[in-house]
Design a protein around this motif. Structure first.
Motif, PDB file in Angstrom:
ATOM      1  N   PRO A 166       0.908  -1.151   0.029  1.00  0.00           N
ATOM      2  CA  PRO A 166      -0.012  -0.031  -0.109  1.00  0.00           C
ATOM      3  C   PRO A 166       0.767   1.305  -0.086  1.00  0.00           C
ATOM      4  O   PRO A 166       1.996   1.246   0.807  1.00  0.00           O
ATOM      5  CB  PRO A 166      -0.886   0.067   1.145  1.00  0.00           C
ATOM      6  CG  PRO A 166      -0.087  -0.975   2.074  1.00  0.00           C
ATOM      7  CD  PRO A 166       0.755  -1.965   1.153  1.00  0.00           C
ATOM      8  N   LEU A 167       0.378   2.278  -0.838  1.00  0.00           N
ATOM      9  CA  LEU A 167       1.475   3.508  -0.996  1.00  0.00           C
ATOM     10  C   LEU A 167       0.522   4.570  -0.182  1.00  0.00           C
ATOM     11  O   LEU A 167      -0.705   4.784  -0.425  1.00  0.00           O
ATOM     12  CB  LEU A 167       1.217   3.895  -2.479  1.00  0.00           C
ATOM     13  CG  LEU A 167       1.724   2.513  -3.356  1.00  0.00           C
ATOM     14  CD1 LEU A 167       1.754   3.080  -4.830  1.00  0.00           C
ATOM     15  CD2 LEU A 167       3.290   2.098  -3.153  1.00  0.00           C
ATOM     16  N   GLY A 174       9.094   4.157  -9.771  1.00  0.00           N
ATOM     17  CA  GLY A 174       8.748   3.139  -8.871  1.00  0.00           C
ATOM     18  C   GLY A 174       9.119   3.213  -7.280  1.00  0.00           C
ATOM     19  O   GLY A 174       9.081   1.904  -6.910  1.00  0.00           O
ATOM     20  N   TYR A 175       9.517   4.317  -7.096  1.00  0.00           N
ATOM     21  CA  TYR A 175       9.697   4.275  -5.391  1.00  0.00           C
ATOM     22  C   TYR A 175       8.481   4.435  -4.714  1.00  0.00           C
ATOM     23  O   TYR A 175       7.386   5.451  -5.208  1.00  0.00           O
ATOM     24  CB  TYR A 175      10.808   5.473  -5.279  1.00  0.00           C
ATOM     25  CG  TYR A 175      11.941   4.844  -5.607  1.00  0.00           C
ATOM     26  CD1 TYR A 175      12.776   4.162  -4.629  1.00  0.00           C
ATOM     27  CD2 TYR A 175      12.581   5.489  -6.665  1.00  0.00           C
ATOM     28  CE1 TYR A 175      14.144   3.861  -4.860  1.00  0.00           C
ATOM     29  CE2 TYR A 175      13.839   5.144  -6.919  1.00  0.00           C
ATOM     30  CZ  TYR A 175      14.615   4.256  -6.019  1.00  0.00           C
ATOM     31  OH  TYR A 175      15.817   3.840  -6.575  1.00  0.00           O
ATOM     32  N   ARG A 176       8.211   4.217  -3.636  1.00  0.00           N
ATOM     33  CA  ARG A 176       7.231   4.094  -2.592  1.00  0.00           C
ATOM     34  C   ARG A 176       7.299   5.186  -1.272  1.00  0.00           C
ATOM     35  O   ARG A 176       8.338   4.658  -0.775  1.00  0.00           O
ATOM     36  CB  ARG A 176       6.997   2.611  -2.148  1.00  0.00           C
ATOM     37  CG  ARG A 176       5.767   2.513  -1.082  1.00  0.00           C
ATOM     38  CD  ARG A 176       5.715   1.072  -0.444  1.00  0.00           C
ATOM     39  NE  ARG A 176       4.752   0.899   0.464  1.00  0.00           N
ATOM     40  CZ  ARG A 176       4.958   0.676   1.859  1.00  0.00           C
ATOM     41  NH1 ARG A 176       6.375   1.028   2.104  1.00  0.00           N
ATOM     42  NH2 ARG A 176       4.170   0.688   2.651  1.00  0.00           N
ATOM     43  N   LEU A 177       6.463   5.859  -0.875  1.00  0.00           N
ATOM     44  CA  LEU A 177       6.608   6.599   0.230  1.00  0.00           C
ATOM     45  C   LEU A 177       5.551   5.661   1.042  1.00  0.00           C
ATOM     46  O   LEU A 177       4.343   5.796   0.944  1.00  0.00           O
ATOM     47  CB  LEU A 177       5.953   7.902   0.091  1.00  0.00           C
ATOM     48  CG  LEU A 177       6.022   8.875   1.421  1.00  0.00           C
ATOM     49  CD1 LEU A 177       7.713   8.989   2.110  1.00  0.00           C
ATOM     50  CD2 LEU A 177       5.361  10.071   1.193  1.00  0.00           C
ATOM     51  N   GLY A 199       2.840  -2.044  -5.987  1.00  0.00           N
ATOM     52  CA  GLY A 199       2.384  -0.951  -4.989  1.00  0.00           C
ATOM     53  C   GLY A 199       1.037  -0.524  -5.353  1.00  0.00           C
ATOM     54  O   GLY A 199       0.931  -0.385  -6.916  1.00  0.00           O
ATOM     55  N   VAL A 200      -0.009  -0.238  -4.679  1.00  0.00           N
ATOM     56  CA  VAL A 200      -1.153   0.237  -4.880  1.00  0.00           C
ATOM     57  C   VAL A 200      -1.542   1.375  -4.208  1.00  0.00           C
ATOM     58  O   VAL A 200      -1.376   1.490  -2.917  1.00  0.00           O
ATOM     59  CB  VAL A 200      -2.189  -0.827  -4.677  1.00  0.00           C
ATOM     60  CG1 VAL A 200      -2.011  -2.326  -5.738  1.00  0.00           C
ATOM     61  CG2 VAL A 200      -2.089  -1.614  -3.347  1.00  0.00           C
ATOM     62  N   GLY A 201      -2.172   2.279  -4.921  1.00  0.00           N
ATOM     63  CA  GLY A 201      -2.587   3.451  -4.350  1.00  0.00           C
ATOM     64  C   GLY A 201      -3.223   4.583  -4.861  1.00  0.00           C
ATOM     65  O   GLY A 201      -4.013   4.104  -6.204  1.00  0.00           O
ATOM     66  N   PHE A 202      -3.543   5.735  -4.636  1.00  0.00           N
ATOM     67  CA  PHE A 202      -4.528   6.708  -5.217  1.00  0.00           C
ATOM     68  C   PHE A 202      -3.487   7.473  -6.375  1.00  0.00           C
ATOM     69  O   PHE A 202      -2.187   7.614  -6.036  1.00  0.00           O
ATOM     70  CB  PHE A 202      -4.904   7.646  -4.347  1.00  0.00           C
ATOM     71  CG  PHE A 202      -5.920   7.263  -3.259  1.00  0.00           C
ATOM     72  CD1 PHE A 202      -7.220   7.619  -3.452  1.00  0.00           C
ATOM     73  CD2 PHE A 202      -5.506   6.580  -2.317  1.00  0.00           C
ATOM     74  CE1 PHE A 202      -8.037   7.113  -2.367  1.00  0.00           C
ATOM     75  CE2 PHE A 202      -6.481   5.849  -1.245  1.00  0.00           C
ATOM     76  CZ  PHE A 202      -7.696   6.244  -1.327  1.00  0.00           C
ATOM     77  N   GLU A 203      -3.948   7.744  -7.527  1.00  0.00           N
ATOM     78  CA  GLU A 203      -3.531   8.290  -8.437  1.00  0.00           C
ATOM     79  C   GLU A 203      -3.010   9.708  -8.010  1.00  0.00           C
ATOM     80  O   GLU A 203      -2.092  10.431  -8.325  1.00  0.00           O
ATOM     81  CB  GLU A 203      -4.511   8.628  -9.484  1.00  0.00           C
ATOM     82  CG  GLU A 203      -3.836   9.418 -10.836  1.00  0.00           C
ATOM     83  CD  GLU A 203      -2.636   8.874 -11.448  1.00  0.00           C
ATOM     84  OE1 GLU A 203      -1.955   9.738 -12.018  1.00  0.00           O
ATOM     85  OE2 GLU A 203      -2.535   7.711 -11.608  1.00  0.00           O
TER      86      GLU A 203
END
Length: 251
Positions: A166-167, A174-177, A199-203
């Motif tokens: 989850p992002l 391709g990096y995740r916070l 990674g899955v999250g909001f646009e």
């Protein structure tokens, strides 16, 4: 920023401990890898961005968040069907939604009914890699770290071949916070073979950069409600050699 410094002063280069981990788990920070001043600046910036993005996410209506989750499930089904035979014969690590995250639990149930082994990540030891325990729709969840529902300690351990991350924020490279504990980076560094990580999250959570530094690990794919947003290898065919669904992984 946050009462500490209202100016982000990153002086170029790649810096900062992963996901603010230096302030949570000092042993995870390599003082030889970055400039300490840059690390402090980037840590403050990341903390402020987390707070901003989480506040924006929480401000969405239930209907808006449901629409994001529904779109993500469409895109995830397509990725799994086109690249991984629907996930059959593999262990798929999902997550239990918290703090306004997209709710993908209907897809978890659907995959279980397809014969995919679904697992959830659990913090069982602080400042250590996550463990993964099997989940089914009949699993009686218990309260885990940070009060997150998790499978019970007697649920079988699994080693995922495909894992969702989850992002809070993400960048096109391709990096995740994440949330700031550094758990996911530690886990990816420890898992062998490494799973294919989506990674899955909001646009709307896209960032120009997270100012990555040596400990940050890139995702294999980033999916948002808008579709595939980062796909460095372009095929999704690498690093999916995890144990078959019939295995239970290390115990």
């Amino acid at each position: 920023m946050n009462g500490e410094d209202d100016t982000f002063r990153c002086r170029g280069g790649l810096s900062s401990p992963p996901c603010y981990a230096a302030e949570i788990a000092p042993e995870y920070f390599d003082p030889l890898a970055v400039d300490p001043g840059q690390a402090r600046d980037v840590a403050r910036w990341r903390k402020a961005e987390r707070e901003r993005l989480r506040a924006e996410r929480q401000a969405l209506s239930v209907t808006e968040r449901q629409a994001v989750g529904a779109a993500l499930m469409v895109h995830l089904r397509r990725v799994l069907d086109e690249r991984f035979d629907g996930g059959r014969g593999r262990v798929f690590s999902a997550y239990w939604p918290i703090k306004g995250e997209p709710d993908l639990r209907p897809l978890m149930t659907e995959l279980h009914r397809r014969g995919v082994v679904v697992a959830l990540p659990i913090v069982e030891t602080r400042a250590a890699p996550l463990v993964f325990r099997r989940w089914t729709p009949e699993t009686k969840m218990v309260r885990g770290d940070w009060n997150i529902p998790v499978p019970p300690p007697d649920a079988p351990m699994e080693t995922p071949a495909i894992a969702l991350a989850p992002l809070v924020g993400w960048s096109a490279d391709g990096y995740r916070l994440g949330y700031g504990g550094g758990y996911f980076d530690r886990t990816l560094a420890a898992l062998r073979p490494r799973p294919f990580v989506i990674g899955v999250g909001f646009e709307t959570a896209r960032l120009r950069t997270i100012f990555p530094q040596p400990h940050d690990i890139t995702l294999d794919l980033v999916l948002t409600d808008a579709g595939v947003r980062s796909d460095p290898e372009g095929t999704g065919s690498g690093r999916v050699s995890g144990p078959p669904a019939s295995g239970t992984g290390p115990r």
